[in-house]
Scaffold this motif. Structure first.
Motif, mmCIF file in Angstrom:
data_model
loop_
_atom_site.group_PDB
_atom_site.id
_atom_site.type_symbol
_atom_site.label_atom_id
_atom_site.label_comp_id
_atom_site.label_asym_id
_atom_site.label_seq_id
_atom_site.Cartn_x
_atom_site.Cartn_y
_atom_site.Cartn_z
ATOM 1 N N VAL A 117 -16.153 53.936 79.701
ATOM 2 C CA VAL A 117 -14.781 52.627 78.898
ATOM 3 C C VAL A 117 -15.239 53.216 77.422
ATOM 4 O O VAL A 117 -16.249 54.349 76.470
ATOM 5 N N GLY A 118 -14.008 53.016 76.498
ATOM 6 C CA GLY A 118 -13.699 53.989 75.273
ATOM 7 C C GLY A 118 -12.514 52.922 74.769
ATOM 8 O O GLY A 118 -12.238 52.480 75.406
ATOM 9 N N ALA A 119 -12.385 53.868 73.546
ATOM 10 C CA ALA A 119 -11.174 53.106 73.274
ATOM 11 C C ALA A 119 -10.645 53.463 71.228
ATOM 12 O O ALA A 119 -11.400 54.089 70.764
ATOM 13 N N TYR A 120 -9.917 52.775 71.017
ATOM 14 C CA TYR A 120 -9.282 53.736 69.571
ATOM 15 C C TYR A 120 -8.486 53.090 69.335
ATOM 16 O O TYR A 120 -8.024 51.812 70.016
ATOM 17 N N GLY A 121 -8.063 52.623 67.267
ATOM 18 C CA GLY A 121 -7.010 51.443 66.849
ATOM 19 C C GLY A 121 -6.878 51.992 66.231
ATOM 20 O O GLY A 121 -7.534 53.049 65.284
ATOM 21 N N GLU A 122 -6.147 51.340 65.428
ATOM 22 C CA GLU A 122 -5.468 51.389 63.776
ATOM 23 C C GLU A 122 -5.740 50.455 63.174
ATOM 24 O O GLU A 122 -3.903 49.261 63.821
ATOM 25 N N MET A 123 -5.470 49.869 61.683
ATOM 26 C CA MET A 123 -5.384 48.645 61.395
ATOM 27 C C MET A 123 -4.773 49.648 59.627
ATOM 28 O O MET A 123 -5.071 49.934 59.252
ATOM 29 N N LEU A 124 -3.076 48.908 59.664
ATOM 30 C CA LEU A 124 -2.663 49.314 58.735
ATOM 31 C C LEU A 124 -2.094 48.626 57.387
ATOM 32 O O LEU A 124 -1.996 47.519 57.483
ATOM 33 N N TYR A 125 -2.336 49.225 56.321
ATOM 34 C CA TYR A 125 -0.829 48.772 55.245
ATOM 35 C C TYR A 125 -0.047 49.287 54.773
ATOM 36 O O TYR A 125 -0.406 50.838 54.209
ATOM 37 N N ASN A 126 0.930 49.621 54.682
ATOM 38 C CA ASN A 126 2.206 50.192 53.999
ATOM 39 C C ASN A 126 2.909 48.708 53.105
ATOM 40 O O ASN A 126 3.304 47.739 53.391
ATOM 41 N N GLN A 127 3.381 49.780 51.762
ATOM 42 C CA GLN A 127 3.700 49.461 51.243
ATOM 43 C C GLN A 127 5.055 50.198 50.767
ATOM 44 O O GLN A 127 5.255 51.121 49.787
ATOM 45 N N PRO A 128 6.137 49.847 50.759
ATOM 46 C CA PRO A 128 7.341 50.724 50.865
ATOM 47 C C PRO A 128 8.157 50.126 48.937
ATOM 48 O O PRO A 128 7.545 48.752 48.671
ATOM 49 N N GLU A 129 7.978 51.144 48.166
ATOM 50 C CA GLU A 129 8.055 50.908 46.912
ATOM 51 C C GLU A 129 9.575 49.931 46.392
ATOM 52 O O GLU A 129 10.498 49.640 47.229
ATOM 53 N N GLY A 130 8.887 48.982 45.965
ATOM 54 C CA GLY A 130 9.958 47.835 45.816
ATOM 55 C C GLY A 130 9.608 46.064 46.801
ATOM 56 O O GLY A 130 10.361 45.014 46.496
ATOM 57 N N ASP A 131 9.432 46.383 47.552
ATOM 58 C CA ASP A 131 9.418 45.501 49.108
ATOM 59 C C ASP A 131 7.985 44.942 48.900
ATOM 60 O O ASP A 131 6.842 45.737 48.656
ATOM 61 N N ASN A 132 7.242 43.932 49.556
ATOM 62 C CA ASN A 132 6.681 42.786 50.296
ATOM 63 C C ASN A 132 5.032 44.468 51.123
ATOM 64 O O ASN A 132 6.173 44.780 51.522
#
Length: 392
Positions: A50-65
């Motif tokens: 067994v195994g796993a991989y994952g990604e937790m991201l934060y994206n900030q477009p200019e001028g948007d939330n």
């Protein structure tokens, strides 16, 4: 109490024997293997891996939330029936709420250099489609070329053969797959088209979800690793798209695809570099666009180059890569018939940032993207990204 202690010891023993080996996570391109390859190679003497991989991201477009997202969590499972036959599957959770099967195939080792493989598999095109675990690439987001042109994550049902000839430093893959879905009836006398100008073939991926099969497609890749630190790949994909029975005889229901790709990875001491080029020629797009009202281009093209330097001493187990990537991709590299090229689909991204590998299998990422297109006055927002990636 004794039964509980026995159960706890058995659980710990199972986990200890089931995990893939941590030291198989490599940044050296000649030794690097992906998640499925780790499952296949890391379960010697074990029935279940067994195994796993994952990604937790934060994206900030200019001028948007900004947006926070558990973009994906993929659970890996392998089972060894005997020394020759294994089963591998990847169960993917996207954005917490969507569930997909990313891979599910049987691998039969018939000789030292020959494996037969059948099931749901990744199409061997470019870099990221096969090596998309978050610790294997720089940048919080995957390169845009591998989103709009390839398109990652591209997997279909098929059967084929793969292997390696270490005496000549050559790996090979060759598969027959079902293809992209192009058209279906809209139920009202018209035809829906899945392929379009903005993202090319991406919306036609069938992902083994009750896939329509009209004609098979062929995919192959060669990998050369005979020079120190260097790994080269040459890939191809050829065939027709798939249309549903009630529309497949209409002009434009199917589109022909000829896609070729070249990729390179290099590492020397603290410096790494990579790049790739993808070109796809599509036939019958004029008829397809007339039938569906879409704006699919007759050629797709994308490429990028990237360099990175480890800011920490080589003897450190931790690594801190500063990187920069330039990529250009155009889903209207060419158009057929009366369709005019849309310059908004001719895009350029410059990404620069840091990848901090705090241990093999855990990476912290941060980068800033300058994004643009060829349309006069086109409004493409730059973006700030942060992320955490894990793979074990």
């Amino acid at each position: 109490m004794k039964n509980k202690l026995t159960l706890l010891l058995l659980t710990i023993t199972f986990i200890g024997f089931a995990q893939t080996r941590q030291d198989s996570i490599q940044l050296d391109p000649q030794k690097q293997i992906n998640a499925a390859q780790r499952i296949l190679s890391g379960n010697s003497g074990k029935a279940v891996t067994v195994g796993a991989y994952g990604e937790m991201l934060y994206n900030q477009p200019e001028g948007d939330n900004g947006e926070l997202d558990v973009q994906r969590l993929v659970l890996l499972f392998g089972y060894r029936f005997n020394d020759q036959i294994q089963f591998v599957t990847e169960v993917e959770f996207e954005h917490v709420e969507e569930v997909f099967i990313e891979q599910a195939f049987v691998n039969y080792n018939v000789a030292d250099n020959v494996n037969l493989r059948g099931g749901l598999m990744l199409v061997p095109m470019g870099l990221i489609n096969e090596f998309h675990e978050p610790t294997t690439f720089n940048g919080t987001e995957r390169p845009a070329v591998d989103n709009a042109i390839v398109p990652t994550t591209w997997r279909e049902l098929g059967i084929g053969v793969n292997g390696r000839f270490d005496n000549i430093s050559l790996g090979y893959q060759a598969y027959i797959f079902n293809g992209f879905k192009s058209t279906e009836s809209d139920g009202e006398g018209g035809v829906n088209g899945f392929l379009k100008g903005s993202n090319g073939l991406r919306s036609g991926r069938q992902k083994a979800i009750q896939s329509t099969v009209d004609s098979p497609t062929f995919s192959a890749k060669l990998d050369y690793y005979g020079l120190p630190g260097l790994r080269l790949g040459l890939s191809g994909y050829f065939g027709q798209t798939q249309a549903e029975d009630d529309v497949e005889d209409l002009d434009g229901a199917n589109v022909g695809i000829s896609m070729v790709g070249f990729d390179a990875r290099y590492a020397y001491q603290r410096f790494t570099a990579r790049g790739q080029f993808i070109y796809a020629s599509l036939s019958d797009t004029d008829d397809y666009n007339s039938l569906t009202g879409r704006d699919l281009g007759s050629a797709l093209m994308g490429w990028y180059v990237e360099g990175a330097f480890n800011l920490l001493p080589m003897m450190n187990k931790q690594k801190l890569f500063a990187f920069a990537r330039y990529e250009q991709y155009d889903t209207h590299a060419s158009t057929a018939g009366s369709l005019q090229r849309n310059d908004a689909y001719n895009r350029t991204d410059i990404t620069t940032g840091l990848s901090y590998h705090i241990t093999p299998g855990v990476v912290l990422k941060g980068d800033y993207q300058l994004r643009d297109n060829a349309l006069s006055g086109g409004d493409v927002k730059n973006r700030l990204n942060f992320g955490i990636g894990v793979w074990f």
